[in-house]
Design an enzyme around this catalytic site. Structure first.
Site, PDB file in Angstrom:
ATOM      1  CE  LYS A 162      -3.435   2.313   2.866  1.00 34.71           C
ATOM      2  NZ  LYS A 162      -4.377   2.233   3.978  1.00 34.71           N
TER       3      LYS A 162
ATOM      4  CD  GLU B 100       9.265  -6.014   7.118  1.00 28.73           C
ATOM      5  OE1 GLU B 100       8.941  -4.923   6.574  1.00 28.73           O
ATOM      6  OE2 GLU B 100       9.154  -6.227   8.329  1.00 28.73           O
TER       7      GLU B 100
ATOM      8  N   GLY C 266      -4.829  -1.887   5.072  1.00 30.86           N
ATOM      9  CA  GLY C 266      -4.059  -3.038   4.581  1.00 30.86           C
ATOM     10  C   GLY C 266      -4.747  -4.355   4.878  1.00 30.86           C
ATOM     11  NE  ARG C 267      -6.530  -3.628  11.003  1.00 29.24           N
ATOM     12  CZ  ARG C 267      -5.855  -2.491  11.136  1.00 29.24           C
ATOM     13  NH1 ARG C 267      -4.691  -2.333  10.519  1.00 29.24           N
ATOM     14  NH2 ARG C 267      -6.327  -1.502  11.865  1.00 29.24           N
TER      15      ARG C 267
ATOM     16  CD  GLU D  27      -1.873  -4.345  11.417  1.00 29.65           C
ATOM     17  OE1 GLU D  27      -0.673  -4.667  11.485  1.00 29.65           O
ATOM     18  OE2 GLU D  27      -2.453  -4.150  10.332  1.00 29.65           O
TER      19      GLU D  27
ATOM     20  CG  HIS E 148      -4.979 -35.983  16.962  1.00 28.89           C
ATOM     21  ND1 HIS E 148      -5.155 -37.190  17.586  1.00 28.89           N
ATOM     22  CD2 HIS E 148      -5.990 -35.883  16.053  1.00 28.89           C
ATOM     23  CE1 HIS E 148      -6.201 -37.812  17.065  1.00 28.89           C
ATOM     24  NE2 HIS E 148      -6.730 -37.031  16.134  1.00 28.89           N
TER      25      HIS E 148
ATOM     26  CE  LYS F  93       5.857  -0.907  10.035  1.00 28.89           C
ATOM     27  NZ  LYS F  93       4.923  -0.168   9.214  1.00 28.89           N
TER      28      LYS F  93
HETATM   29  O1  F6P Z   1       3.252  -2.754   9.670  1.00 26.99           O
HETATM   30  C1  F6P Z   1       1.909  -3.058   9.584  1.00 26.99           C
HETATM   31  C2  F6P Z   1       1.396  -2.770   8.213  1.00 26.99           C
HETATM   32  O2  F6P Z   1       1.301  -1.411   8.023  1.00 26.99           O
HETATM   33  C3  F6P Z   1       0.063  -3.445   7.977  1.00 26.99           C
HETATM   34  O3  F6P Z   1      -1.006  -2.741   8.490  1.00 26.99           O
HETATM   35  C4  F6P Z   1       0.063  -3.594   6.509  1.00 26.99           C
HETATM   36  O4  F6P Z   1      -0.897  -4.514   6.073  1.00 26.99           O
HETATM   37  C5  F6P Z   1       1.479  -4.051   6.279  1.00 26.99           C
HETATM   38  O5  F6P Z   1       2.240  -3.315   7.216  1.00 26.99           O
HETATM   39  C6  F6P Z   1       2.016  -3.864   4.893  1.00 26.99           C
HETATM   40  O6  F6P Z   1       2.007  -2.532   4.508  1.00 26.99           O
HETATM   41  P1  F6P Z   1       2.179  -2.100   2.991  1.00 26.99           P
HETATM   42  O7  F6P Z   1       1.075  -2.692   2.212  1.00 26.99           O
HETATM   43  O8  F6P Z   1       2.162  -0.612   3.002  1.00 26.99           O
HETATM   44  O9  F6P Z   1       3.523  -2.635   2.521  1.00 26.99           O
END
Ligand code: F6P
Length: 550
Positions: free
Chosen positions: A211, A217, A273-274, A359, A390, A514
């Site tokens: 987003k 990452e 995002g979620r 979240e 199990h 972060k």
């Molecule tokens: O760090 C949490 C977050 O902001 C989430 O809410 C989001 O889904 C995820 O990181 C990924 O963010 P982006 O889509 O901006 O890479």
């Protein structure tokens, strides 16, 4: 009263009334509740779309349900719901509208943000996605060397990974089996390493899903994937345009990364995002299952949206599920909630729900920033039955903690299964029904003794029961049913956030880690001094460097 004109939850008469009712119920027993009111088995079933939601095995009576609905009215859940659907900026800490429901609105709907109808843009992106997905699926879209795409790798994390990865797993039986779909999220290089094994760069398409397009990452993995691609294709930069597309709200950053914005699929800051996998974030899924199935899934979402928006409180399923969570968190001190799908394809469903729920509602201050005096979001966990049976069901049955659970199952096995494997489905579902029964009604000491069990073993073999479950049953696992299930949980989470008076749509709690990681990294790589580093973390950094021989 607080700034929004709403009294604090724990000062509301409706909250008090629930507390008193809880005391009156005392050691509430499901055996007793059923003995007193056998009709609850038929009465405590609601339907939404294809979902049959049976909550007869919940620790509630008609009176509990009435009091919970009173609480929903007093906290104006319906008012906040309507404000969300209207596009008001109910994400107060970020000043944003919350409009994942607009992602599945019909083309002729009007949903305005700052005076502009967002629905045409939603459908324009869906159409572009469909066009692109069809071209990849048909082989018309080729890689740089003219070969067709045989692997799609989604690079994203959090909401930009969990949604499409989960939904792809769920809808695998509907997917283009000749294409390999892989999802890479972790900054651990091993994730990308394993995902790229056996792939041919000439036939691989990367979808960089972020987003913000600033998430470390994803950008790190995308940079490494780009290097892998160029090494594999002889270093011609022109190859990037045929092998990389982006999904983002941030065109500037996408361009700065080197991806042609003509190959960018857009979404908007009013999609959290979620809550985003039914936006362009679902591009990998759409390539997998095709635009038609994707739209069927959106129809499923929409069906539950409409139900949530219009069904009266007595029949409103997301409202009910949200209120049940409020009941257990507030009056039984339940700390967690288990989601136990009896479907192998739903293996990642609970992981997806963890972000959606935790979240959203893992908050400790109310919408005005004051510390809340009541429990908020539970720990959400679970894996598919029968595996969990199990492993950890022992604690569900005989442990000291009350853990409400959702059991999810399907009447029919997926059509693709061969007859002998499809025949196993009855056994799977028998386990689901048996678990709900055992959790609810247990086994009394007298019943254990009557089986001839030695006295000293009776306490060990007794099951207390009265462990609440909701059973969600659908005819089969289809794209529409998946959409229905996800929307159901989205709105359940919404209801709880509304009652608890928290902002379910920000996520400030992920920020500190972060920032600190960025500060600590140079200490690991170059031994740089980190100002103000606490002695414990400094010790860990020193030990790490020593082990790495630095
Ligand atoms: O760090 C949490 C977050 O902001 C989430 O809410 C989001 O889904 C995820 O990181 C990924 O963010 P982006 O889509 O901006 O890479």
């Amino acid at each position: 009263m607080n700034a929004t004109g709403r009294a604090r939850l724990d000062r509301m008469a409706e909250w008090d009334a629930l507390g008193k009712h809880r005391q009156e119920l005392g050691e509430v027993s499901l055996r007793e509740l059923f003995a007193r009111d056998p009709g609850r088995a038929g009465r405590y079933v609601l339907r939404v779309g294809d979902l049959r939601v049976d909550f007869a095995k919940q620790l509630v009576t008609d009176e509990t349900l009435r009091l919970l609905r009173d609480l929903a009215a007093a906290t104006d859940v319906a008012g906040l719901r309507d404000a969300m659907f209207r596009g008001e900026k109910i994400n107060v800490t970020e000043g944003r509208a919350v409009l994942h429901t607009a992602l599945r609105a019909p083309a002729d709907a009007v949903v305005e943000v700052d005076g502009e109808n967002v629905v045409p843009a939603v459908h324009a992106v869906l159409d572009r996605m469909a066009d692109f997905a069809d071209r990849v699926r048909s082989g018309e879209w080729t890689g740089h060397t003219g070969r067709r795409i045989r692997a799609v790798v989604n690079l994203g994390i959090g909401g930009s990974d969990l949604g499409p990865a989960m939904a792809y797993e769920v809808l695998r039986p509907f997917s283009a089996r000749e294409v390999d779909f892989r999802f890479v999220s972790n900054v651990d290089g091993a994730d990308l390493h394993e995902a790229l094994r056996g792939l041919d760069p000439a036939e691989t398409l990367f979808i960089v899903a972020s987003k913000t397009f600033t998430t470390i990452e994803t950008i790190t993995n995308a940079t490494s994937a780009r290097r892998w691609l160029l090494e594999g294709l002889g270093g011609d930069e022109a190859a990037v345009a045929r092998h990389f597309v982006a999904v983002s709200t941030n065109a500037e950053k996408v361009a700065a990364f080197g991806i042609d914005t003509a190959n960018m699929f857009e979404f908007w800051d009013w999609v959290g995002g979620r809550y985003s996998y039914d936006s362009a974030i679902g591009l990998s899924l759409m390539i997998a299952i095709g635009p038609l199935r994707f739209r069927e899934m959106l129809d499923g979402f929409r069906l539950v949206d409409e139900h949530f928006r219009t069904a009266p409180p007595e029949e409103n399923v997301p409202l009910l599920l949200g209120l049940l969570g409020v009941w257990y968190g507030g009056f039984f001190d339940a700390q967690s909630h288990a989601v136990l799908p009896y479907s192998h394809y739903l293996a990642r469903f609970t992981a997806y729900l963890q972000q959606l729920d935790m979240e959203s509602n893992g908050k400790r201050v109310d919408r005005q920033g004051r510390q809340v005096g009541w429990g908020t979001g539970p720990v959400v966990w679970g894996t598919p039955g029968t595996n969990g049976q199990h492993a950890y069901y022992q604690l569900l049955h005989q442990g000291t903690r009350l853990i409400p659970a959702d059991l999810i199952g399907f009447a029919r096995p997926v059509a693709e299964l061969a007859d002998d494997l499809a025949a196993q489905h009855d056994l799977l579902m028998a386990n689901l029904f048996a678990q709900g029964q055992a959790l609810a009604f247990g086994r009394t000491p007298d019943e254990v003794r009557a089986e001839g069990v030695a006295d000293e073993l009776v306490p060990h073999r007794t099951f207390p029961g009265s462990r609440p479950t909701t059973t969600i049953l659908a005819p089969e696992l289809s794209p529409s049913v998946l959409g229905q299930l996800v929307a159901l949980y989205e709105h359940k989470v919404f209801v709880q956030g509304a009652v608890w008076d928290i902002d379910s749509f920000d996520q400030w709690g992920v920020e500190l880690g972060k920032v600190l990681a960025k500060r600590v990294e140079p200490a690991l790589t170059e031994g740089a001094e980190v100002p103000g580093l606490d002695p414990s973390t400094a010790g860990l950094v020193a030990a790490y460097r020593e082990l790495r021989g630095r």
